[in-house]
Design a protein around this motif. Structure first.
Motif, PDB file in Angstrom:
ATOM      1  N   MET A 279     -35.222  -9.050 -26.549  1.00  0.00           N
ATOM      2  CA  MET A 279     -35.899  -7.671 -26.613  1.00  0.00           C
ATOM      3  C   MET A 279     -36.098  -7.265 -28.020  1.00  0.00           C
ATOM      4  O   MET A 279     -37.228  -6.709 -28.420  1.00  0.00           O
ATOM      5  N   ILE A 280     -35.066  -7.390 -28.806  1.00  0.00           N
ATOM      6  CA  ILE A 280     -35.381  -7.058 -30.143  1.00  0.00           C
ATOM      7  C   ILE A 280     -36.315  -7.671 -30.919  1.00  0.00           C
ATOM      8  O   ILE A 280     -37.131  -7.359 -31.625  1.00  0.00           O
ATOM      9  N   GLY A 281     -36.291  -9.013 -30.603  1.00  0.00           N
ATOM     10  CA  GLY A 281     -37.335  -9.985 -31.346  1.00  0.00           C
ATOM     11  C   GLY A 281     -38.781  -9.723 -30.650  1.00  0.00           C
ATOM     12  O   GLY A 281     -39.688  -9.772 -31.627  1.00  0.00           O
ATOM     13  N   ALA A 282     -38.769  -9.426 -29.492  1.00  0.00           N
ATOM     14  CA  ALA A 282     -40.231  -9.031 -28.928  1.00  0.00           C
ATOM     15  C   ALA A 282     -40.647  -7.697 -29.375  1.00  0.00           C
ATOM     16  O   ALA A 282     -41.963  -7.766 -29.833  1.00  0.00           O
ATOM     17  N   GLY A 283     -39.874  -6.801 -29.680  1.00  0.00           N
ATOM     18  CA  GLY A 283     -40.245  -5.649 -30.024  1.00  0.00           C
ATOM     19  C   GLY A 283     -40.540  -5.408 -31.469  1.00  0.00           C
ATOM     20  O   GLY A 283     -41.684  -4.897 -31.774  1.00  0.00           O
ATOM     21  N   ILE A 284     -40.059  -6.270 -32.306  1.00  0.00           N
ATOM     22  CA  ILE A 284     -40.476  -6.501 -33.852  1.00  0.00           C
ATOM     23  C   ILE A 284     -41.938  -7.067 -33.796  1.00  0.00           C
ATOM     24  O   ILE A 284     -42.735  -6.817 -34.339  1.00  0.00           O
ATOM     25  N   ALA A 285     -41.812  -8.267 -33.052  1.00  0.00           N
ATOM     26  CA  ALA A 285     -43.215  -9.023 -32.925  1.00  0.00           C
ATOM     27  C   ALA A 285     -44.353  -7.779 -32.453  1.00  0.00           C
ATOM     28  O   ALA A 285     -45.708  -8.157 -32.807  1.00  0.00           O
ATOM     29  N   LEU A 286     -43.973  -7.078 -31.471  1.00  0.00           N
ATOM     30  CA  LEU A 286     -45.044  -6.169 -30.780  1.00  0.00           C
ATOM     31  C   LEU A 286     -45.346  -5.111 -31.787  1.00  0.00           C
ATOM     32  O   LEU A 286     -46.866  -4.748 -31.822  1.00  0.00           O
ATOM     33  N   ALA A 287     -44.369  -4.617 -32.579  1.00  0.00           N
ATOM     34  CA  ALA A 287     -45.013  -3.841 -33.720  1.00  0.00           C
ATOM     35  C   ALA A 287     -45.726  -4.477 -34.746  1.00  0.00           C
ATOM     36  O   ALA A 287     -46.752  -3.808 -35.232  1.00  0.00           O
ATOM     37  N   VAL A 288     -45.372  -5.701 -35.054  1.00  0.00           N
ATOM     38  CA  VAL A 288     -46.354  -6.215 -36.026  1.00  0.00           C
ATOM     39  C   VAL A 288     -47.774  -6.522 -35.701  1.00  0.00           C
ATOM     40  O   VAL A 288     -48.771  -6.241 -36.316  1.00  0.00           O
ATOM     41  N   ILE A 289     -47.910  -7.272 -34.462  1.00  0.00           N
ATOM     42  CA  ILE A 289     -49.198  -7.494 -33.918  1.00  0.00           C
ATOM     43  C   ILE A 289     -50.022  -6.164 -33.657  1.00  0.00           C
ATOM     44  O   ILE A 289     -50.786  -6.049 -33.747  1.00  0.00           O
ATOM     45  N   SER A 290     -49.305  -4.989 -33.152  1.00  0.00           N
ATOM     46  CA  SER A 290     -49.985  -3.724 -33.206  1.00  0.00           C
ATOM     47  C   SER A 290     -50.406  -3.166 -34.429  1.00  0.00           C
ATOM     48  O   SER A 290     -51.735  -2.523 -34.449  1.00  0.00           O
ATOM     49  N   PHE A 291     -49.764  -3.378 -35.456  1.00  0.00           N
ATOM     50  CA  PHE A 291     -50.523  -2.984 -36.719  1.00  0.00           C
ATOM     51  C   PHE A 291     -51.664  -3.571 -37.025  1.00  0.00           C
ATOM     52  O   PHE A 291     -52.757  -2.987 -37.330  1.00  0.00           O
TER      53      PHE A 291
ATOM     54  N   ILE B 292     -53.656  -5.153 -34.638  1.00  0.00           N
ATOM     55  CA  ILE B 292     -54.608  -5.026 -33.455  1.00  0.00           C
ATOM     56  C   ILE B 292     -55.236  -3.517 -33.673  1.00  0.00           C
ATOM     57  O   ILE B 292     -56.572  -3.332 -33.306  1.00  0.00           O
ATOM     58  N   PHE B 293     -54.568  -2.593 -33.621  1.00  0.00           N
ATOM     59  CA  PHE B 293     -54.870  -1.229 -33.557  1.00  0.00           C
ATOM     60  C   PHE B 293     -55.310  -0.712 -34.939  1.00  0.00           C
ATOM     61  O   PHE B 293     -56.020   0.482 -35.057  1.00  0.00           O
ATOM     62  N   GLY B 294     -55.188  -1.484 -35.951  1.00  0.00           N
ATOM     63  CA  GLY B 294     -55.743  -1.044 -37.361  1.00  0.00           C
ATOM     64  C   GLY B 294     -57.201  -1.656 -37.337  1.00  0.00           C
ATOM     65  O   GLY B 294     -57.857  -1.494 -38.291  1.00  0.00           O
ATOM     66  N   ALA B 295     -57.686  -2.433 -36.493  1.00  0.00           N
ATOM     67  CA  ALA B 295     -58.948  -3.026 -36.612  1.00  0.00           C
ATOM     68  C   ALA B 295     -60.120  -2.127 -36.349  1.00  0.00           C
ATOM     69  O   ALA B 295     -60.179  -1.303 -35.201  1.00  0.00           O
ATOM     70  N   ASP B 296     -61.018  -1.842 -37.061  1.00  0.00           N
ATOM     71  CA  ASP B 296     -61.947  -0.638 -37.179  1.00  0.00           C
ATOM     72  C   ASP B 296     -63.231  -1.272 -36.352  1.00  0.00           C
ATOM     73  O   ASP B 296     -63.500  -0.922 -35.299  1.00  0.00           O
TER      74      ASP B 296
END
Length: 112
Positions: free
Chosen positions: A22-34, A36-40
């Motif tokens: 869960m910790i590994g998945a959470g870190i990966a989710l935070a990185v990929i969210s940066f 994806i949600f930063g795409a203009d």
């Protein structure tokens, strides 16, 4: 006089596989969210739900890296591998797995 026998039972292993995953998945989710949600400006050819694939694939890769850490930590606790080597190898494998998860998740969209 009664003699009692002191039997030493092996200590049970504490912790579960779920926590590092869960910790590994959470870190990966935070990185990929940066990313994806930063795409203009997204390409309309990517489709309406283009972000679902990276949000699934990358945390799975991170969870796999967390599972690798768990198994390396068990090997370290049993004395089968050096502690410093286990941590360095775990971090290296996690970073490589995270990178591959990002590439596989963004393939065809942002990573073209």
């Amino acid at each position: 006089m009664v003699h009692t026998q002191n039997s030493q039972t092996p200590a049970t292993e504490q912790g579960s596989l779920a926590a590092p995953m869960m910790i590994g998945a959470g870190i990966a989710l935070a990185v990929i969210s940066f990313f994806i949600f930063g795409a203009d400006n997204v390409n309309p050819l990517w489709g309406k739900f283009w972000m679902i694939r990276p949000l699934i694939v990358t945390p799975l890769a991170g969870a796999t890296g967390g599972a690798f850490y768990f198994f390396m930590d068990r090997m370290r606790a049993k004395g089968q591998i050096n502690g410093v080597l286990a941590i360095i190898l775990s971090v290296l494998i996690y970073i490589i797995g995270l990178w591959l998860g990002i590439v596989l998740g963004l393939d065809g969209t942002m990573w073209d």
